[in-house]
Design a protein around this motif. Sequence first.
Motif, mmCIF file in Angstrom:
data_model
loop_
_atom_site.group_PDB
_atom_site.id
_atom_site.type_symbol
_atom_site.label_atom_id
_atom_site.label_comp_id
_atom_site.label_asym_id
_atom_site.label_seq_id
_atom_site.Cartn_x
_atom_site.Cartn_y
_atom_site.Cartn_z
ATOM 1 N N ALA A 119 1.318 -50.919 -58.789
ATOM 2 C CA ALA A 119 1.520 -50.611 -60.208
ATOM 3 C C ALA A 119 1.936 -49.156 -60.326
ATOM 4 C CB ALA A 119 0.244 -50.875 -61.013
ATOM 5 N N ASP A 120 2.588 -48.829 -61.454
ATOM 6 C CA ASP A 120 3.062 -47.472 -61.711
ATOM 7 C C ASP A 120 2.023 -46.724 -62.547
ATOM 8 O OD1 ASP A 120 5.428 -48.102 -60.378
ATOM 9 O OD2 ASP A 120 6.415 -48.761 -62.233
ATOM 10 N N PHE A 121 1.250 -45.855 -61.921
ATOM 11 C CA PHE A 121 0.215 -45.100 -62.625
ATOM 12 C C PHE A 121 -0.230 -43.929 -61.756
ATOM 13 C CE2 PHE A 121 -2.088 -47.798 -59.783
ATOM 14 C CZ PHE A 121 -3.309 -47.192 -59.530
ATOM 15 N N ASP A 122 -0.999 -43.039 -62.360
ATOM 16 C CA ASP A 122 -1.614 -41.919 -61.644
ATOM 17 C C ASP A 122 -3.118 -42.179 -61.598
ATOM 18 O OD1 ASP A 122 0.876 -40.471 -61.554
ATOM 19 O OD2 ASP A 122 0.559 -39.983 -63.670
ATOM 20 N N GLY A 123 -3.614 -42.498 -60.413
ATOM 21 C CA GLY A 123 -5.034 -42.797 -60.316
ATOM 22 C C GLY A 123 -5.428 -43.273 -58.937
ATOM 23 N N THR A 132 -5.452 -57.809 -54.822
ATOM 24 C CA THR A 132 -5.940 -57.583 -56.185
ATOM 25 C C THR A 132 -6.614 -56.213 -56.257
ATOM 26 O OG1 THR A 132 -6.295 -59.960 -56.446
ATOM 27 C CG2 THR A 132 -7.370 -58.494 -58.028
ATOM 28 N N TRP A 133 -6.133 -55.376 -57.181
ATOM 29 C CA TRP A 133 -6.553 -53.985 -57.245
ATOM 30 C C TRP A 133 -7.178 -53.644 -58.600
ATOM 31 C CZ3 TRP A 133 -5.990 -50.540 -53.173
ATOM 32 C CH2 TRP A 133 -5.245 -51.004 -52.081
ATOM 33 N N TYR A 134 -8.106 -52.683 -58.559
ATOM 34 C CA TYR A 134 -8.789 -52.206 -59.763
ATOM 35 C C TYR A 134 -8.798 -50.676 -59.749
ATOM 36 C CZ TYR A 134 -10.632 -56.985 -59.849
ATOM 37 O OH TYR A 134 -10.765 -58.358 -59.850
ATOM 38 N N GLU A 135 -8.313 -50.073 -60.825
ATOM 39 C CA GLU A 135 -8.400 -48.615 -60.907
ATOM 40 C C GLU A 135 -9.855 -48.206 -61.112
ATOM 41 O OE1 GLU A 135 -5.985 -45.075 -63.110
ATOM 42 O OE2 GLU A 135 -7.181 -46.368 -64.424
ATOM 43 N N VAL A 136 -10.296 -47.193 -60.354
ATOM 44 C CA VAL A 136 -11.673 -46.709 -60.480
ATOM 45 C C VAL A 136 -11.718 -45.242 -60.890
ATOM 46 C CG1 VAL A 136 -12.588 -48.382 -58.841
ATOM 47 C CG2 VAL A 136 -11.782 -46.166 -57.996
ATOM 48 N N GLN A 137 -10.574 -44.557 -60.870
ATOM 49 C CA GLN A 137 -10.532 -43.154 -61.266
ATOM 50 C C GLN A 137 -9.110 -42.788 -61.664
ATOM 51 O OE1 GLN A 137 -12.980 -40.563 -61.467
ATOM 52 N NE2 GLN A 137 -11.245 -39.546 -62.443
ATOM 53 N N GLY A 138 -8.942 -42.271 -62.855
ATOM 54 C CA GLY A 138 -7.636 -41.798 -63.264
ATOM 55 C C GLY A 138 -7.330 -40.424 -62.672
ATOM 56 N N LEU A 139 -6.048 -40.163 -62.474
ATOM 57 C CA LEU A 139 -5.583 -38.834 -62.073
ATOM 58 C C LEU A 139 -4.604 -38.321 -63.120
ATOM 59 C CD1 LEU A 139 -5.042 -39.434 -58.231
ATOM 60 C CD2 LEU A 139 -6.994 -38.325 -59.346
ATOM 61 N N ARG A 140 -4.970 -38.511 -64.371
ATOM 62 C CA ARG A 140 -4.079 -38.196 -65.484
ATOM 63 C C ARG A 140 -4.516 -36.964 -66.277
ATOM 64 N NH1 ARG A 140 -4.464 -43.672 -64.862
ATOM 65 N NH2 ARG A 140 -6.292 -43.893 -66.209
ATOM 66 N N ASN A 141 -5.632 -36.358 -65.873
ATOM 67 C CA ASN A 141 -6.127 -35.180 -66.587
ATOM 68 C C ASN A 141 -6.427 -34.040 -65.623
ATOM 69 O OD1 ASN A 141 -6.380 -36.228 -69.427
ATOM 70 N ND2 ASN A 141 -7.689 -37.716 -68.384
ATOM 71 N N LEU A 142 -5.606 -33.935 -64.583
ATOM 72 C CA LEU A 142 -5.779 -32.846 -63.631
ATOM 73 C C LEU A 142 -5.228 -31.548 -64.205
ATOM 74 C CD1 LEU A 142 -4.608 -34.711 -60.381
ATOM 75 C CD2 LEU A 142 -6.961 -34.433 -61.226
ATOM 76 N N THR A 143 -5.557 -30.427 -63.563
ATOM 77 C CA THR A 143 -5.027 -29.127 -63.947
ATOM 78 C C THR A 143 -4.300 -28.519 -62.748
ATOM 79 O OG1 THR A 143 -6.959 -27.825 -63.250
ATOM 80 C CG2 THR A 143 -7.037 -28.839 -65.452
ATOM 81 N N GLY A 144 -3.773 -27.314 -62.931
ATOM 82 C CA GLY A 144 -3.079 -26.636 -61.861
ATOM 83 C C GLY A 144 -3.990 -25.984 -60.843
ATOM 84 N N THR A 145 -5.291 -26.166 -61.000
ATOM 85 C CA THR A 145 -6.275 -25.636 -60.054
ATOM 86 C C THR A 145 -7.029 -26.793 -59.424
ATOM 87 O OG1 THR A 145 -6.563 -23.642 -61.402
ATOM 88 C CG2 THR A 145 -8.287 -24.126 -59.787
ATOM 89 N N TYR A 146 -7.303 -26.707 -58.134
ATOM 90 C CA TYR A 146 -8.035 -27.770 -57.470
ATOM 91 C C TYR A 146 -9.398 -27.983 -58.127
ATOM 92 C CZ TYR A 146 -5.268 -29.182 -53.421
ATOM 93 O OH TYR A 146 -4.326 -29.741 -52.597
ATOM 94 N N ALA A 147 -9.740 -29.256 -58.358
ATOM 95 C CA ALA A 147 -11.043 -29.629 -58.900
ATOM 96 C C ALA A 147 -11.592 -30.802 -58.092
ATOM 97 C CB ALA A 147 -10.930 -30.016 -60.370
ATOM 98 N N GLU A 148 -12.895 -30.837 -57.940
ATOM 99 C CA GLU A 148 -13.528 -31.911 -57.174
ATOM 100 C C GLU A 148 -13.725 -33.144 -58.045
ATOM 101 O OE1 GLU A 148 -17.273 -32.588 -54.101
ATOM 102 O OE2 GLU A 148 -17.494 -31.149 -55.753
ATOM 103 N N ILE A 149 -13.450 -34.310 -57.476
ATOM 104 C CA ILE A 149 -13.661 -35.587 -58.156
ATOM 105 C C ILE A 149 -14.568 -36.444 -57.278
ATOM 106 C CG2 ILE A 149 -12.549 -37.693 -59.008
ATOM 107 C CD1 ILE A 149 -10.049 -36.001 -59.539
ATOM 108 N N VAL A 150 -15.587 -37.026 -57.886
ATOM 109 C CA VAL A 150 -16.553 -37.863 -57.174
ATOM 110 C C VAL A 150 -16.588 -39.232 -57.838
ATOM 111 C CG1 VAL A 150 -18.962 -38.151 -56.497
ATOM 112 C CG2 VAL A 150 -17.935 -35.864 -56.497
ATOM 113 N N VAL A 151 -16.476 -40.290 -57.020
ATOM 114 C CA VAL A 151 -16.429 -41.660 -57.535
ATOM 115 C C VAL A 151 -17.563 -42.468 -56.901
ATOM 116 C CG1 VAL A 151 -15.037 -43.738 -57.841
ATOM 117 C CG2 VAL A 151 -13.918 -41.488 -57.746
#
Length: 281
Positions: A119-123, A132-151
Amino acid sequence: MRIYWGMGVVLVGVCGLAWAQVASLPFSEDFEGGAVLDAHWTVTGTGNARTVVLNDATAHGGLGHLGMDDAVQDLAYSRNELTLTVDLAGYAGVVLGFWAREFGDEPHGPPTVPFTTSADFDGVAISADGVTWYEVQGLRNLTGTYAEIVVDLDAAIAAHGLVYTDTFQIRFNQYDNHPIPGDGLTLDDISLTGTEVFDPAHVWVDFAYAGTEVGTSSQPFNTVAEGVGAVGAGGVLSIKGDTGTNTSAEILLVNTAMTLESQGGVVRIGVSNKYRIGGGR
């Protein structure tokens, strides 16, 4: 089923590239190993997709990190897919962690729930079967600085009615139409942790193992007798054949229905090699 080990049994495991392409826990990836990704990663995409290891001082740690963008600056969109195949069977408390940043990447998605194949998305999406796939975390609200994401993947599989498998897949997805720094995102320091839980339906033995014995893949028993005694009726007893010792002179009677298989190589049990069980079972 009654099997007399004293007659000698050879279990022939299924060897080959497929085993090497599956990662195990604990897992970490810092992209410091050069341009070629390890075999448990699969890179796919559409159009002018570009998923490549970058080497510069903007990485979160060290110099290596992974870029996902469109290689050509035009109006045509491209999809990047970076997929990890990992053995999560028998694990609980599984947590995915990573660091991410974006470069003016417009948000795309979320995808339909579930979606099939791509699928066409950021996540970030997960699949128990690769279809069969399920999105578990979006990558649509990132910034220009590295940030940690925990799922919390336990919560994710519970929400979607999934179970962990020995070829579980985790995919990082990016979709846009310009190269970095006009679009795209980068990833770094990906980790995957969890706790292995004993499962009588699948018990493990490693003749060379000398640590605490639980009967799991990472803490196996070191004798067939222990494994046979722990496996449930109709379960699987897996014996590792790619460690320092793949032979046991044990003589015992198995009177419980179970499947016997070697993993990673040939396993010999008993006082001779007169009998052979092929096909990994």
